[in-house]
Scaffold this motif. Structure first.
Motif, short mmCIF file in Angstrom:
data_model
loop_
_atom_site.label_atom_id
_atom_site.label_comp_id
_atom_site.label_asym_id
_atom_site.label_seq_id
_atom_site.Cartn_x
_atom_site.Cartn_y
_atom_site.Cartn_z
N TYR A 1 8.27 42.87 58.65
CA TYR A 1 7.80 41.96 59.69
C TYR A 1 8.05 42.51 61.09
O TYR A 1 7.53 41.98 62.07
CB TYR A 1 8.48 40.59 59.55
N TYR A 2 8.86 43.55 61.19
CA TYR A 2 9.24 44.07 62.51
C TYR A 2 8.49 45.36 62.81
O TYR A 2 8.58 46.34 62.07
CB TYR A 2 10.74 44.33 62.57
N ALA B 1 7.96 38.04 65.12
CA ALA B 1 8.48 38.77 63.95
C ALA B 1 9.74 38.09 63.41
O ALA B 1 9.93 37.99 62.19
CB ALA B 1 8.78 40.22 64.33
N ASP B 2 10.61 37.63 64.31
CA ASP B 2 11.83 36.93 63.88
C ASP B 2 11.47 35.63 63.15
O ASP B 2 12.05 35.31 62.11
CB ASP B 2 12.71 36.61 65.10
N ARG C 1 8.64 34.82 61.58
CA ARG C 1 7.98 35.07 60.29
C ARG C 1 8.97 35.60 59.26
O ARG C 1 8.90 35.23 58.07
CB ARG C 1 6.83 36.05 60.47
N ALA C 2 9.88 36.48 59.67
CA ALA C 2 10.86 37.01 58.73
C ALA C 2 11.81 35.90 58.27
O ALA C 2 12.17 35.82 57.09
CB ALA C 2 11.65 38.15 59.37
N ALA D 1 2.26 40.86 54.53
CA ALA D 1 2.73 41.23 55.87
C ALA D 1 2.32 42.66 56.20
O ALA D 1 2.45 43.56 55.38
CB ALA D 1 4.25 41.09 55.94
#
Length: 360
Positions: free
Chosen positions: A221-222, A233-234, A236-237, A284
């Protein structure tokens, strides 16, 4: 070696290769021409890790031609030569002579993970120093490595972000027995509160959250790696980790609460499944760095098969495989042009939007 700019990966699209130097004497104010080395000088795990930390603290700039004040070349193999206390600057093709192969289960701080690319020794190899496991699952570890722009220490998925079948654990022949040098396991950090997470948040807890999520399978995700500024990203992760626990609705909104934090800091609960689907069931996007000349990974196969399903298989003579090729690039370019894109938007290298449309 081709050094990564973010967790997991070689330089992003357009990034230049950073080849390593070969075997050479020590240089610089602290060095002098070294005589041929016949044995591995004795050292301890504590000494290896402490030496590795010195370059991290100094943020030694990456270079295959420059030498730091201690006489060691400022690339990945020069860094290991320094940490091990070798009497010369070695490279990935010679470091193995000073070490013995070990298994994943035998890894201890001060050992290394080495990928020597025989097909492109100076342009496709890399080596990192193992600093200890970050959790009980042994799926991520603290890596010390010399990479652009400078030396870094960070949580890294085992064995590395890419070329996952090619990294081999080694132990320096001159290291003494024992586990001295292991980084002590950090005491669980209490949940700081919801105010530290979400849009506008900028603090060390966001970085820590990202590092823990990467260790639990959230690295895909990053695009640039965990950092202090809260981003999509944070969210979604975090959401992927929450969904991995079977949570739904507001319990899987992508914002960490006390229970999410507890599972992460204690290393309990379920990891994010590989290839975990994002919003709308779309896998992803792993990052542009996985699709470039020399790339060899499962994502190349995945996108190739999807291109075939979408009707762009005529570019493949033998079928999609894990190594990025001109066939892959041309197939991606044709798909991008089919979206009405032109110029740089249809360069044949997939980005997040290409990926979303292809798998959506």
């Amino acid at each position: 070696h081709t050094a990564p700019h973010r967790p997991g990966a070689p330089a992003a699209d357009g990034g230049s290769a950073t080849p390593q130097g070969g075997t050479a004497p020590l240089h610089g104010p602290a060095g002098s021409p070294a005589r041929p080395q016949t044995k591995a000088p004795a050292t301890t795990r504590t000494a290896i890790i402490n030496r590795a930390k010195q370059w991290v603290t100094a943020q030694v700039p990456y270079s295959m031609t420059a030498f730091w004040s201690d006489g060691y070349r400022q690339d990945c193999s020069g860094y290991v030569s320094m940490a091990w206390g070798l009497l010369s600057n070695e490279w990935t093709g010679s470091l193995g002579q000073f070490a013995v192969k070990i298994t994943k289960e035998e890894l201890q701080p001060g050992d290394i993970l080495l990928f020597h690319n025989t097909a492109d020794p100076q342009g496709g190899s890399h080596v990192v120093i193992f600093g200890g496991w970050t959790d009980y699952t042994h799926t991520a570890y603290t890596a010390y490595e010399q990479t652009p722009p400078h030396t870094r220490r960070q949580s890294t998925p085992y064995p590395y972000w890419n070329n996952t079948t090619k990294y081999v654990p080694y132990r320096y022949k001159g290291v003494t027995a024992g586990t001295a040098g292991a980084e002590p396991a950090a005491a669980p950090v209490p949940f700081p509160g919801t105010k530290y997470f979400g849009p506008g948040a900028n603090n060390t807890y966001v970085t820590r959250l990202g590092e823990m999520l990467v260790a639990r399978g959230g690295g895909a995700y990053y695009a640039t790696g965990p950092g202090p500024v809260w981003g999509e990203a944070d969210r979604r992760a975090t959401q992927a980790f929450q969904q991995a626990q079977g949570w739904t609705g507001t319990n899987a909104d992508g914002l960490p609460g006390p229970r999410t934090w507890e599972l992460l800091v204690t290393g309990t609960g379920k990891n994010i499944a590989p290839g975990k689907a994002g919003p709308g069931g779309v896998p992803a996007f792993p990052g542009k760095q996985y699709f470039k000349a020399g790339a060899d990974n499962a994502y190349v196969t995945q996108i190739g098969r999807q291109l075939v399903k979408k009707g762009f298989g005529s570019f493949y003579g033998t079928g999609p495989g894990p190594r990025w090729s001109e066939s892959d690039r041309r197939a991606v370019e044709a798909f991008q042009r089919a979206q009405g894109w032109r110029g740089g938007a249809a360069d044949g290298f997939p980005g997040p939007e290409t990926w979303r449309r292809l798998f959506g």
